[in-house]
Every structure is written in C-alpha cells, then in structure tokens.
Motif scaffolding. Structure first.
Motif, mmCIF file in Angstrom:
data_model
loop_
_atom_site.group_PDB
_atom_site.id
_atom_site.type_symbol
_atom_site.label_atom_id
_atom_site.label_comp_id
_atom_site.label_asym_id
_atom_site.label_seq_id
_atom_site.Cartn_x
_atom_site.Cartn_y
_atom_site.Cartn_z
ATOM 1 N N UNK A 1 0.829 -1.204 0.000
ATOM 2 C CA UNK A 1 0.000 0.000 0.000
ATOM 3 C C UNK A 1 0.862 1.252 0.000
ATOM 4 N N UNK A 2 1.830 1.323 0.890
ATOM 5 C CA UNK A 2 2.689 2.496 0.961
ATOM 6 C C UNK A 2 3.486 2.663 -0.321
ATOM 7 N N UNK A 3 3.960 1.568 -0.886
ATOM 8 C CA UNK A 3 4.705 1.648 -2.136
ATOM 9 C C UNK A 3 3.821 2.158 -3.263
ATOM 10 N N UNK A 4 2.576 1.675 -3.294
ATOM 11 C CA UNK A 4 1.649 2.132 -4.331
ATOM 12 C C UNK A 4 1.376 3.624 -4.203
ATOM 13 N N UNK A 5 1.187 4.094 -2.976
ATOM 14 C CA UNK A 5 0.920 5.520 -2.765
ATOM 15 C C UNK A 5 2.126 6.351 -3.171
ATOM 16 N N UNK A 6 3.321 5.906 -2.796
ATOM 17 C CA UNK A 6 4.530 6.631 -3.167
ATOM 18 C C UNK A 6 4.672 6.694 -4.685
ATOM 19 N N UNK A 7 4.477 5.567 -5.352
ATOM 20 C CA UNK A 7 4.602 5.539 -6.816
ATOM 21 C C UNK A 7 3.571 6.447 -7.473
ATOM 22 N N UNK A 8 2.363 6.429 -6.930
ATOM 23 C CA UNK A 8 1.305 7.266 -7.518
ATOM 24 C C UNK A 8 1.630 8.746 -7.344
ATOM 25 N N UNK A 9 2.088 9.134 -6.152
ATOM 26 C CA UNK A 9 2.435 10.533 -5.911
ATOM 27 C C UNK A 9 3.589 10.953 -6.811
ATOM 28 N N UNK A 10 4.627 10.119 -6.921
ATOM 29 C CA UNK A 10 5.776 10.467 -7.753
ATOM 30 C C UNK A 10 5.400 10.588 -9.220
ATOM 31 N N UNK A 11 4.391 9.809 -9.647
ATOM 32 C CA UNK A 11 3.970 9.856 -11.044
ATOM 33 C C UNK A 11 3.118 11.079 -11.363
ATOM 34 N N UNK A 12 2.460 11.639 -10.392
ATOM 35 C CA UNK A 12 1.511 12.720 -10.656
ATOM 36 C C UNK A 12 1.941 14.077 -10.112
ATOM 37 N N UNK A 13 2.959 14.110 -9.250
ATOM 38 C CA UNK A 13 3.362 15.377 -8.640
ATOM 39 C C UNK A 13 4.869 15.505 -8.680
ATOM 40 N N UNK A 14 5.330 16.728 -8.685
ATOM 41 C CA UNK A 14 6.755 17.001 -8.656
ATOM 42 C C UNK A 14 7.193 17.283 -7.224
ATOM 43 N N UNK A 15 8.352 16.788 -6.885
ATOM 44 C CA UNK A 15 8.867 17.018 -5.537
ATOM 45 C C UNK A 15 9.447 18.409 -5.412
#
Length: 756
Positions: free
Chosen positions: A728-742
């Motif tokens: 779950x945490x990995x999926x959330x991290x991947x989704x955030x990285x794919x849709x938002x810029x750090x």
C-alpha cells in the motif's frame, strides 16, 4: 437527674468526664490516626508513604517532555476532538487510532482538556495513578496480614524501578496497574463475606483493564477466580454463579466500547490501528493477543520471520530468548528482578505457613491471589514469543510487593512459636539471596558508585547475622526485635531504592523506555547498560543538562530485532533548552549508521542525519544512515518531538488549512509532526507498524481529489515495526511520484498535493 446528682459511674469528688469530641473533630482525628483498631503509627506512616511516593513520581516530571510521542499525539488529538478522544485517534481528523484500546488515553485526554495540553497535564495522571495504586495495594494487604504488611507492600511497589519508570511516563501500563490493583482489592473484600457487589466491581475493573491493554489485563483473572472459588465463605453453587456474574461484568465493561466501534460505520470513524481488517476484536485478540503470545503474524505481534530469535522456537521480538531466565536478564532484570527472589522464596514460605488451614483462611486466599498473579503473568512474560518489552513487567510489581509484605510479616509473627527458628532461617535466607542477586545487578553496570553495593552488602550481612543470633537466643527485648526487623527490611530495599531513585532522576523518551539508562530518544534500550544485548543498542557517554554543552553519542550494539541487522555509531549533538522540553532540548549533529533492513518495500534513507541530547550527566543520540528501509525505522522513533524537522517546514505545516496538513509513512513520524505543530492533523500511512492497510490507494486518491491533504512527505521515519507499509505504501509513493513534482521545504523533500 437533679443538679446534685452525678452521672452514673462517677464517684464523688472525681474530676468531671472530658466532653466527647464533636463529629468534625472525630473525622479529622480519624483521617490522621486511622481507624480505632489501627496502631497510632499506622496512618502517619501511610501518609508519609503516599507523600513520598508522590514526590518520587512527580519531581521534575516535565524533564521527559512528551515522553512517548505516539501516545502524546493521541492525547493532544483527544484534547481537540471528542471523537478522537473516544476512539483513541492519533490525529484530530480521525484517520487512524493508536494500536491499543483507549481507556488510558481517556484519563490523560481529560487532563489535557481541563488544564491544557502540556508535558505536565500529559504525565501527571500517570504519576497520580501510581500513588493511588500504592495506597490501594497497602489497603488490600492490610486487610489480610495487618498494618505493617500493608505498608511494606506499598513501599515495595513504590520503589520497584519498573513502577518508577512507568508511573512517570505516558504509556497505558500505568492505568493498567492501577485497575488491576483495584480489582484485587475488590476480590479481597468479596472474599471477606462472599459479597456479590464486590465481585462485580472487580469484574468491571478488569473489563476496563482490557480496554487499556487488551489481553494483558486478563492475566490475573485466573488467580482471582481460583481464590474466590476455593476460599469464599459460602456454598459451592453460590460461588460458581457469583463468578459467572463477575465474568459477565468483565464482558459488559470491556464489550460496550467494542460494540460502539463496530456499530459505527467505517466511513464515520477512524481505522482501528494495529488490526488487519479495521475490527477492534481482531486488534484485541490478534495483534494484541495471540500474536503477542505465539509470534504469528499480526504486525508487531509477529516475531515469525523477523530477525534473530524471532518466531516460534526461537526468541522473541525485542525480548531476547524465552525461558524462566528472561525476567532476570538484561533490562528485564534491572526493572523487575530486584525483589523477585524474595517474592518467590516468601511464596514458598506462605505455602508452608498456610498448609492445612481451613478453606476460607484469608492468608491462603491472599497466597492464591498474589502468588497466582505472579506465576501466571511471570510465565506468560517469560515464554511469550511475540513482541515484549521490559517495561511490561511493571504489571508484576503489585504481586511481588503483595507477597513480600504478606510473607515477610507472617514469617515474622511465626518466630515466637515453638519452631520459630525456621522463620528466622527463612528470613535470613531471603535477605542473603536477595542481597546477592541485587549486588550482582549493581555491579553489572557503571551507573552507580561502588559504595552502593558495599553498603548493601554490609547492611545485609548485619541483618543476616542478627537473624541467626535471634534464631538461637530468641530475644525478648522489644527494641532489639524492632531493630532486627528494621535491618531486615532495610537490607532488602537498599539496592532497589538506589535504582528507583536513579530511574526517577533520568528523563525518558521514546517508545521503549528503560530504567536508569533509559533516556534514549529512539527505539532501543533493552540490553544491559553500557553494551548491546538481546537486540538492543548499548548506551554510554556523557553530557551536561541545561545549555549548550555537547553530549557525547553512544556506540550501538549488534541489532537483532525483527528484520534488521547491523550496527551504528550514535552521533554527538549540541544540547540546548527548548520550550517543548525544558532543560532537555535537541540539537543537530553528524551521524553515521550502517544497516540493512529486509522487507517488501525499499527506499533510500537520508544519510548522516542525527541529533544529540545531553541530559542529566549523560549524552544521548540517534543517527539515520543509508540503508534499504523496510519494517524497522532507524530514526528517532517516539522521542517526544519532531527530531531534525526544520522550523521552516514546521511553519509551513502550521499554515495549512486542509483536513490533514500532511501525509507521512508511519505513526511515529506523524506523531512527532503533530506535537511540533501544536496539533495539526497528519495522516499516518500504515499506522504504528507501517503495515496497516490504511489508506488504500483509492482512498488516498479520493482524499487528494477532495483537497484534504496539503503535503506528502517522502521517506518518513516509518512506524517502527512490521513491514514498513508493504504494498500500500509503495503504491501511494509511486502514484504521488507519477503525478506530482517534488520540492524542498526547510530541507524536507515533499510533494504539494494541491498542485499538479
């Protein structure tokens, strides 16, 4: 009667009888002197005990800051939201609860609502619970073995290092001990006259103990039930139905909150942290129940598959190898074993003293209550293969204290009988064995001056010699007898008193507090002071409290906890005061730590991050190094603040207006941020273990779409146990990285979820 007549029984010329004191005067006199049947010294001695205990538990209490930030954040949330207070939520927006039932949080939360949230309002309830537990234990033992026995039991409980540690901390164990001691008092009252109401009261208290720490609150129940079934002065069938009624009281008092949670739709309440299916029953009987006993699954409860010693057939997560020696080893021994030899010897003596007495004998009933409590709980702690920490042993302290008080006094009373030399001999053996073990504990570490052990040996030797002489000569001089009794008691309590005072003088933070050497800000501290042991880092170093002096870091021992391997060097750090933790501030320094952590999710951790803390003559620190992160965060873990989080980023969080200021991986990171921002809600992805299935990716996406979260913080410190959030945490991290810029805010890598 005429004016010339005298009252009946008055002789002519005798002085008039003194007027009877008013009811108010009698009440005041009773308050300070006690009941008419009590010795004149009892009530002043009891008041002195309670006042001394209060001073010991309250003195410089705020030095520990927020102590365990995990529970402190939940208390802070409860002070802002009644819904969070009721459910035990970690955040005021009610995303997830702590991994325990909330009864202890209710007490601390009410204190925070009345007095405002602070270190004092957080910790004072635990200290007062300790004072109350000492008083109730003294009253319980007094009813069975007399006033002296009650005072001795109260002193032993007050000076047990595990008790001093926990009654100055915000973990739920403090409230648990109070509830169980009060339940033992009610059982004792029920045994006096087979009174159902007292048995129902005991059941109700045990039920609330279950709502405090789940199954641990039920461990003394077999002893309570057996004592009543055997010794209650009524017929067998009445005893049986009374016990069934008490069981019903347990179910009702524990079950009402569980039913209330289950009756509330999942969308309208927080996720039940620690459970696998958002169910409080699974939390109680899985994660906090069978997983603790057998180490099978259940996140932190599961030792299986962990590091060295984890799982069935091996050792326990954090607890070292299973077996009868666990309570005497490393930090377990330093917290609870000081008077454990005395309790076991006196337990055997009580069996001898009460053998052949009638069924309803109060002393034998007390033997079953306190001896059964000690044996059932002690064996459970010794052999449980899931997660166990040394401070759990505070629940053994009342049983040890009760046995020492009752057994010591009954033996002393037996000395005047025909074979009184046996009583003297058992007392001498008890003093010698206890002193020998305690001196070994004192000499196994460097926290006390060698003179402490020398004094203990000298007093014990004199006491043993006096007991031997008394056994031979049977002295009749009351003052000499009193002196021998005093020496005996003094010899037993000197070492544990020294360790108790050292514990009270040490600030404690983190999720695993330990006694004298336990001021660590991180997840560790179970080995013997000065060296690693049982999977815990070693401790050492020096520092000065109160301003600007660099605290020397400590070298870690070999880690063998779940899913971890490696060793690290703790950094040096500058210490300074802060409003959050007066006289116990945090600073920054360089840190190095090498380690690997196996699990289902990997991620790069920042290198060279760390802080140091100088505190009352010793330095403390932690470091975060490079490594694959999963399951066991090596960061600050529960220290009572945000650790190295910058003021710039804290200010940014404080300005947010969304439902959650941020989302971060793990409850410990979320808790530290909440405390640092004055209570801003932070979403703890994965909960305490990092493995809770909350939120799902779909739920997280919905929260983001609704504008409920401002920041996503990359690479949080994790929950501390478990699998680090898993898929779950990995999926959330991947989704955030794919849709938002750090971006970087105050040195923290974050994603602003309100922008694409």
């Amino acid at each position: 009667m005429t004016s010339t007549e005298l009252p009946w029984g008055t002789r002519p010329g005798s002085p008039p009888a003194a007027p009877s004191p008013s009811p108010a005067v009698r009440r005041v006199r009773r308050a300070f002197r006690g009941p008419e049947e009590a010795p004149a010294w009892y009530r002043p001695a009891l008041l002195a005990l309670l006042i001394g205990t209060a001073v010991l538990y309250l003195w410089d209490l705020s030095a520990s800051g927020y102590a365990n930030s995990f529970y402190a954040a939940a208390v802070q949330a409860g002070s802002k939201s009644w819904k969070a207070w009721f459910f035990g939520s970690l955040d005021s927006s009610n995303f997830i609860t702590v991994d325990k039932p909330p009864a202890s949080l209710w007490v601390m939360g009410l204190s925070a609502r009345i007095f405002g949230f602070s270190s004092w309002s957080l910790l004072v309830p635990s200290a007062l619970e300790g004072v109350a537990a000492v008083g109730i234990l003294a009253a319980t033992v007094r009813r069975v073995a007399g006033h002296a026995a009650g005072l001795i039991a109260g002193v032993v409980l007050a000076l047990t290092p595990a008790a001093v540690l926990i009654f100055r901390f915000d973990n739920p164990d403090a409230f648990l001990v109070l509830l169980l001691v009060a339940a033992a008092y009610c059982v004792t009252r029920a045994l006096e006259g087979a009174r159902t109401r007292w048995l129902l009261a005991a059941g109700t208290l045990v039920g609330f103990a279950f709502l405090t720490k789940s199954g641990e609150g039920l461990l003394p129940v077999p002893a309570f039930g057996l004592a009543y079934l055997i010794a209650a002065p009524t017929s067998l069938w009445r005893r049986i139905w009374q016990l069934l009624a008490a069981v019903a009281a347990i179910v009702v008092s524990a079950g009402w909150w569980i039913l209330a949670v289950m009756a509330t739709p999942a969308a309208d309440r927080p996720y039940i942290g620690g459970s696998t299916d958002n169910n409080p029953l699974q939390l109680a009987f899985g994660y906090n129940g069978l997983s603790r006993l057998f180490g099978q699954g259940g996140g932190a409860g599961g030792g299986a598959g962990g590091g060295a010693g984890g799982g069935p057939g091996g050792g326990s997560s954090f607890g070292g190898a299973t077996g009868v020696g666990r309570m005497f080893r490393a930090e377990f021994g330093l917290e609870i074993s000081w008077l454990l030899p005395a309790a076991l010897l006196l337990l055997a003596a009580l069996v001898w003293l009460t053998w052949g007495r009638k069924r309803t004998d109060p002393a034998r009933a007390a033997l079953i209550v306190w001896g059964g409590w000690l044996l059932v709980m002690g064996v459970t702690f010794s052999y449980m293969q899931g997660t166990i920490h040394p401070y759990y042993t505070v629940a053994l302290a009342p049983a040890i204290a009760g046995l020492v008080g009752i057994g010591g006094v009954l033996l002393w009373q037996r000395r005047a009988e025909a074979r009184g030399w046996i009583a003297y001999a058992v007392l001498a053996l008890t003093v010698a064995v206890t002193c020998g073990w305690d001196v070994a504990l004192l000499r196994s570490n460097s926290y006390f001056h060698p003179a402490t052990a020398v004094i203990a040996i000298a007093v014990s030797a004199i006491a043993v010699l006096a007991l031997i002489v008394a056994a031979v000569r049977s002295p009749a001089n009351r003052r000499l007898i009193a002196a021998i009794a005093g020496l005996t008691g003094l010899a037993i309590v000197i070492p544990t008193t020294a360790w108790a005072l050292g514990t009270a003088a040490t600030p404690h933070t983190g999720s695993i507090p330990t006694a004298v050497a336990g001021g660590s800000g991180g997840f560790g501290g179970g080995g013997a002071p000065g060296g690693g042991g049982d999977g815990f880092p070693g401790r050492g170093g020096a520092g000065t409290a109160g301003g600007g002096t660099a605290g020397t870091g400590q070298t870690g021992g070999t880690a063998s906890g779940p899913g971890t391997a490696g060793a690290g060097t703790q950094p040096a750090g500058a210490q300074g005061g802060s409003a959050e933790m007066p006289g116990h501030g945090t600073g920054t320094g360089t840190g190095t730590e090498a380690g690997t952590e196996a699990g289902s999710r990997t991620g790069t951790r920042p290198s060279g991050e760390g802080f140091g803390r100088g505190a009352a003559g010793r330095g403390e620190g932690f470091s975060r190094g490079d490594g694959a992160r999963s399951g066991f965060g090596t960061g600050g873990f529960g220290g009572g603040g945000a650790g190295g989080t910058s003021a710039t980023f804290i200010a940014a969080l404080e300005k947010t207006t969304t439902r959650w200021a941020a989302a971060v991986d793990g409850s410990q990171s979320a808790a530290s941020l909440e405390l640092s921002t004055g209570g801003k809600a932070v979403m703890a992805i994965g909960g305490f273990t990092g493995s809770d299935p909350a939120p799902t990716l779909a739920q997280f996406e919905a929260y983001v779409a609704a504008g409920d979260i401002t920041y996503y913080i990359a690479g949080g410190q994790g929950g501390g146990l478990g699998s680090g959030g898993g898929g779950v945490a990995s999926q959330i991290t991947s989704w955030v990285e794919a849709h938002y810029k750090s971006t970087t805010v105050g040195g923290e890598t974050v994603y602003v979820l309100s922008k694409r």
